[in-house]
Design a protein around this motif. Structure first.
Motif: not given
Length: 96
Positions: A8-11, A19-38
């Motif tokens: 969780i990079l921001g929520c 204390r908080h950053q805007p929405s951004c999550q990064v999923v780490d799966f099989r050595d690839k990163l998938f960003m959800i919102d930026c």
């Protein structure tokens, strides 16, 4: 078993705060990163967590509010500046 981790990079904030950053999550799966919102500040949080730009392959934008995408131009610019090779696919919704 394949590694699966959510960072969780921001929520919880429409604008950056101390204390908080805007929405951004990064999923780490099989050595690839998938960003959800930026949201704004995503690349700073990305670095704080020690994530590698070269592993980021896909960015998913949930909707076109600023707190979900204003970090995208800066992130892509930083990746170009650091000559990150490969491709990044940006996924957005189809207006219907």
């Amino acid at each position: 078993m394949a590694k699966f981790q959510v960072n969780i990079l921001g929520c919880g904030s429409a604008t950056p705060t101390a204390r908080h950053q805007p929405s951004c999550q990064v999923v780490d799966f099989r050595d690839k990163l998938f960003m959800i919102d930026c949201g704004e500040g995503a690349q700073s949080q990305f670095r704080k967590l020690g994530l590698k730009f070269s592993r980021l392959n896909h960015i998913f934008i949930s909707h076109l509010h600023g707190d979900h995408l204003f970090g995208l131009p800066g992130l892509l610019s930083t990746m170009a500046l650091h000559e990150v090779t490969g491709s990044v696919t940006i996924h957005i919704f189809r207006e219907g």
